[in-house]
Design a protein around this motif. Structure first.
Motif, PDB file in Angstrom:
ATOM      1  N   ALA A   1       0.822  -1.214   0.000  1.00 29.07           N
ATOM      2  CA  ALA A   1       0.000   0.000   0.000  1.00 29.07           C
ATOM      3  C   ALA A   1       0.854   1.260   0.000  1.00 29.07           C
ATOM      4  N   LEU A   2       1.949   1.253   0.769  1.00 32.90           N
ATOM      5  CA  LEU A   2       2.726   2.484   0.949  1.00 32.90           C
ATOM      6  C   LEU A   2       3.769   2.694  -0.144  1.00 32.90           C
ATOM      7  N   LEU A   3       4.334   1.604  -0.646  1.00 31.61           N
ATOM      8  CA  LEU A   3       5.408   1.745  -1.634  1.00 31.61           C
ATOM      9  C   LEU A   3       4.882   1.611  -3.061  1.00 31.61           C
ATOM     10  N   PHE A   4       3.903   0.716  -3.264  1.00 31.57           N
ATOM     11  CA  PHE A   4       3.455   0.422  -4.624  1.00 31.57           C
ATOM     12  C   PHE A   4       2.048   0.926  -4.929  1.00 31.57           C
ATOM     13  N   ALA A   5       1.447   1.629  -3.970  1.00 31.05           N
ATOM     14  CA  ALA A   5       0.090   2.154  -4.138  1.00 31.05           C
ATOM     15  C   ALA A   5      -0.896   1.065  -4.536  1.00 31.05           C
ATOM     16  N   ASP A   6      -0.661  -0.158  -4.031  1.00 30.31           N
ATOM     17  CA  ASP A   6      -1.551  -1.284  -4.319  1.00 30.31           C
ATOM     18  C   ASP A   6      -2.356  -1.598  -3.057  1.00 30.31           C
ATOM     19  N   GLY A   7      -3.664  -1.409  -3.152  1.00 31.13           N
ATOM     20  CA  GLY A   7      -4.514  -1.469  -1.968  1.00 31.13           C
ATOM     21  C   GLY A   7      -4.574  -0.063  -1.414  1.00 31.13           C
ATOM     22  N   GLY A   8      -5.794   0.396  -1.104  1.00 33.07           N
ATOM     23  CA  GLY A   8      -5.939   1.789  -0.680  1.00 33.07           C
ATOM     24  C   GLY A   8      -5.341   2.051   0.687  1.00 33.07           C
ATOM     25  N   LEU A   9      -5.180   3.334   0.988  1.00 35.13           N
ATOM     26  CA  LEU A   9      -4.657   3.709   2.308  1.00 35.13           C
ATOM     27  C   LEU A   9      -5.746   3.617   3.360  1.00 35.13           C
ATOM     28  N   THR A  10      -6.932   4.185   3.061  1.00 32.36           N
ATOM     29  CA  THR A  10      -8.034   4.060   4.026  1.00 32.36           C
ATOM     30  C   THR A  10      -8.538   2.617   4.047  1.00 32.36           C
ATOM     31  N   ALA A  11      -8.243   1.854   2.988  1.00 30.85           N
ATOM     32  CA  ALA A  11      -8.681   0.456   2.907  1.00 30.85           C
ATOM     33  C   ALA A  11      -7.684  -0.502   3.551  1.00 30.85           C
ATOM     34  N   LEU A  12      -6.572   0.020   4.062  1.00 30.33           N
ATOM     35  CA  LEU A  12      -5.534  -0.872   4.606  1.00 30.33           C
ATOM     36  C   LEU A  12      -6.077  -1.747   5.741  1.00 30.33           C
ATOM     37  N   GLY A  13      -6.895  -1.145   6.612  1.00 30.48           N
ATOM     38  CA  GLY A  13      -7.468  -1.917   7.717  1.00 30.48           C
ATOM     39  C   GLY A  13      -8.396  -3.024   7.230  1.00 30.48           C
ATOM     40  N   LEU A  14      -9.120  -2.749   6.130  1.00 33.25           N
ATOM     41  CA  LEU A  14     -10.009  -3.769   5.545  1.00 33.25           C
ATOM     42  C   LEU A  14      -9.180  -4.939   5.030  1.00 33.25           C
ATOM     43  N   ASN A  15      -8.099  -4.617   4.310  1.00 30.31           N
ATOM     44  CA  ASN A  15      -7.242  -5.659   3.745  1.00 30.31           C
ATOM     45  C   ASN A  15      -6.532  -6.446   4.839  1.00 30.31           C
ATOM     46  N   VAL A  16      -6.024  -5.739   5.854  1.00 28.88           N
ATOM     47  CA  VAL A  16      -5.337  -6.426   6.948  1.00 28.88           C
ATOM     48  C   VAL A  16      -6.319  -7.352   7.667  1.00 28.88           C
ATOM     49  N   PHE A  17      -7.540  -6.874   7.903  1.00 31.70           N
ATOM     50  CA  PHE A  17      -8.503  -7.713   8.612  1.00 31.70           C
ATOM     51  C   PHE A  17      -8.819  -8.996   7.831  1.00 31.70           C
ATOM     52  N   ASN A  18      -9.047  -8.863   6.525  1.00 33.72           N
ATOM     53  CA  ASN A  18      -9.410 -10.043   5.727  1.00 33.72           C
ATOM     54  C   ASN A  18      -8.258 -11.031   5.582  1.00 33.72           C
ATOM     55  N   LEU A  19      -7.048 -10.521   5.314  1.00 33.42           N
ATOM     56  CA  LEU A  19      -5.932 -11.408   4.978  1.00 33.42           C
ATOM     57  C   LEU A  19      -5.056 -11.747   6.184  1.00 33.42           C
ATOM     58  N   SER A  20      -4.721 -10.753   7.000  1.00 33.89           N
ATOM     59  CA  SER A  20      -3.808 -11.014   8.125  1.00 33.89           C
ATOM     60  C   SER A  20      -4.539 -11.573   9.330  1.00 33.89           C
ATOM     61  N   VAL A  21      -5.836 -11.320   9.430  1.00 32.83           N
ATOM     62  CA  VAL A  21      -6.576 -11.814  10.599  1.00 32.83           C
ATOM     63  C   VAL A  21      -7.476 -12.992  10.206  1.00 32.83           C
ATOM     64  N   ILE A  22      -8.480 -12.742   9.355  1.00 32.94           N
ATOM     65  CA  ILE A  22      -9.428 -13.827   9.015  1.00 32.94           C
ATOM     66  C   ILE A  22      -8.705 -15.014   8.374  1.00 32.94           C
ATOM     67  N   ALA A  23      -7.968 -14.755   7.289  1.00 29.26           N
ATOM     68  CA  ALA A  23      -7.351 -15.874   6.549  1.00 29.26           C
ATOM     69  C   ALA A  23      -6.355 -16.623   7.428  1.00 29.26           C
ATOM     70  N   VAL A  24      -5.611 -15.905   8.272  1.00 30.26           N
ATOM     71  CA  VAL A  24      -4.614 -16.553   9.130  1.00 30.26           C
ATOM     72  C   VAL A  24      -5.292 -17.429  10.189  1.00 30.26           C
ATOM     73  N   TRP A  25      -6.304 -16.894  10.869  1.00 31.46           N
ATOM     74  CA  TRP A  25      -6.894 -17.680  11.961  1.00 31.46           C
ATOM     75  C   TRP A  25      -7.763 -18.820  11.453  1.00 31.46           C
ATOM     76  N   VAL A  26      -8.415 -18.635  10.305  1.00 31.05           N
ATOM     77  CA  VAL A  26      -9.116 -19.759   9.668  1.00 31.05           C
ATOM     78  C   VAL A  26      -8.090 -20.846   9.334  1.00 31.05           C
ATOM     79  N   SER A  27      -6.958 -20.433   8.788  1.00 29.69           N
ATOM     80  CA  SER A  27      -5.906 -21.393   8.441  1.00 29.69           C
ATOM     81  C   SER A  27      -5.405 -22.122   9.684  1.00 29.69           C
ATOM     82  N   HIS A  28      -5.198 -21.381  10.761  1.00 32.95           N
ATOM     83  CA  HIS A  28      -4.669 -21.983  11.984  1.00 32.95           C
ATOM     84  C   HIS A  28      -5.585 -23.100  12.485  1.00 32.95           C
ATOM     85  N   PHE A  29      -6.883 -22.799  12.585  1.00 32.74           N
ATOM     86  CA  PHE A  29      -7.793 -23.819  13.120  1.00 32.74           C
ATOM     87  C   PHE A  29      -8.005 -24.952  12.129  1.00 32.74           C
TER      88      PHE A  29
END
Lengths: 103, 225
Positions: free
Chosen positions: B100-128
């Motif tokens: 998001a910060l270096l390549f302008a890929d994924g919005g800045l205000t959308a960063l929390g949305l992306n982090v929640f879906n990929l770093s939180v949901i996808a990770v914890w679904v994977s863990h269980f």
């Protein structure tokens, strides 16, 4: 760190550089799942450019480099090293918190 | 040629909902920082850093999944199998931040949305999912790689549903949320197959050479079944 570990990590890093720097040029340019859905369902135009969309590395190209292969490859390699720098910083911080917690 | 937008751009989701997920993401990343502190040592820290690097690189490879559609690795199950869920959350968050910060890929205000879906949901679904599959499979290294692949397959459509929920709460588009959710599931089901293959192959090769570093293999010793 043992010699064996060093070699293993070096291979891991080399693979990442090869993927980001060379193979990335051959990636599909079709929209990804989300962009495709947005296009088909008519909400793609609600997207706004990122405030950083004019930055020198925006959209995985290096501003000023005309050759596509070089531009995307170089941006990929830069990305690999910046990711490494930030990630090692974050994990070193996390590890230091560990030391603080056990003392 | 690689010219993609890999993540949610600004504008799809309104600012209040983006801010809400931004706050949720900050909370989960803080928890991950604390949790990772307990699992990282001198041996496993380099693997955690390199996992982030590898995911950044691998996300650049968009693969075709259907006519006019591509997919790319998320890497949540891959990271979870290699370094555990806390470090996986941190690795994915670093990747999304750099993108998001270096390549302008994924919005800045959308960063929390992306982090929640990929770093939180996808990770914890994977863990269980990995815990579940490891319990039902024989205790072998191949099973760990298979569990990671199966978790990868599940994690992609579920993370995509994270977007569908965000769209239902704060989408700026006019199309109804149920239609978006169905379409997201359909395309991401296919992308999940690619995710599963890449994850299986990568985890197999790491566990084949350095199983001593792999969280999903070492940690099995602690699971009483």
């Amino acid at each position: 760190m043992s010699k064996v570990s060093k070699r293993f990590y070096l291979y891991f890093l080399m693979a990442s550089i090869l993927i980001a720097g060379v193979l990335s040029f051959y990636a599909s340019s079709s929209p990804d799942g989300l962009e495709k859905v947005a296009e088909d369902k008519g909400f793609l135009e609600t997207a706004k450019d990122s405030a950083l969309s004019e930055s020198p590395l925006s959209d995985y190209g290096v501003a000023g480099i005309e050759d596509d292969r070089l531009s995307v490859g170089l941006s990929g390699v830069i990305g690999v090293f910046v990711t490494a720098l930030v990630a090692f910083g974050v994990f070193a911080l996390a590890k230091r918190m560990n030391r603080g917690a056990t003392n | 040629m690689f010219t993609p937008k890999l993540h949610i751009p600004d504008g799809f989701i309104n600012l209040p909902i983006s801010a809400l997920f931004g706050l949720l993401s900050i909370a989960f990343v803080a928890l991950a920082l604390k949790g990772a502190a307990k699992t990282l040592d001198d041996r496993t820290t380099p693997l955690a850093g390199l996992t982030a690097v590898f995911i950044f690189a691998a996300q650049m490879i968009n693969f075709p999944v259907a006519a006019g559609t591509s997919g790319h690795l998320v890497g949540a199950a891959l990271a979870t199998a290699l370094v555990g869920p806390y470090s996986a959350t941190l690795a994915l968050t670093v990747v999304l931040g750099v993108q998001a910060l270096l390549f302008a890929d994924g919005g800045l205000t959308a960063l929390g949305l992306n982090v929640f879906n990929l770093s939180v949901i996808a990770v914890w679904v994977s863990h269980f999912a990995i815990i579940f599959f490891k319990r039902v499979l024989p205790k072998t290294k191949t099973s760990v790689a298979f569990a990671a692949g199966a978790a990868a397959f599940l994690s992609v459509p579920i993370a995509a549903t994270g977007f569908s929920i965000q769209y239902a709460l704060g989408g700026t588009g006019t199309i109804d949320a149920a239609t978006v959710a169905t379409a997201m599931l359909g395309t991401h089901f296919l992308i999940g197959i690619g995710e599963a293959l890449i994850t299986f192959l990568t985890v197999s090769s790491v566990i084949g050479t350095r199983s001593d570093l792999v969280f999903g293999w070492q940690e099995k010793l602690e699971i009483k079944s």
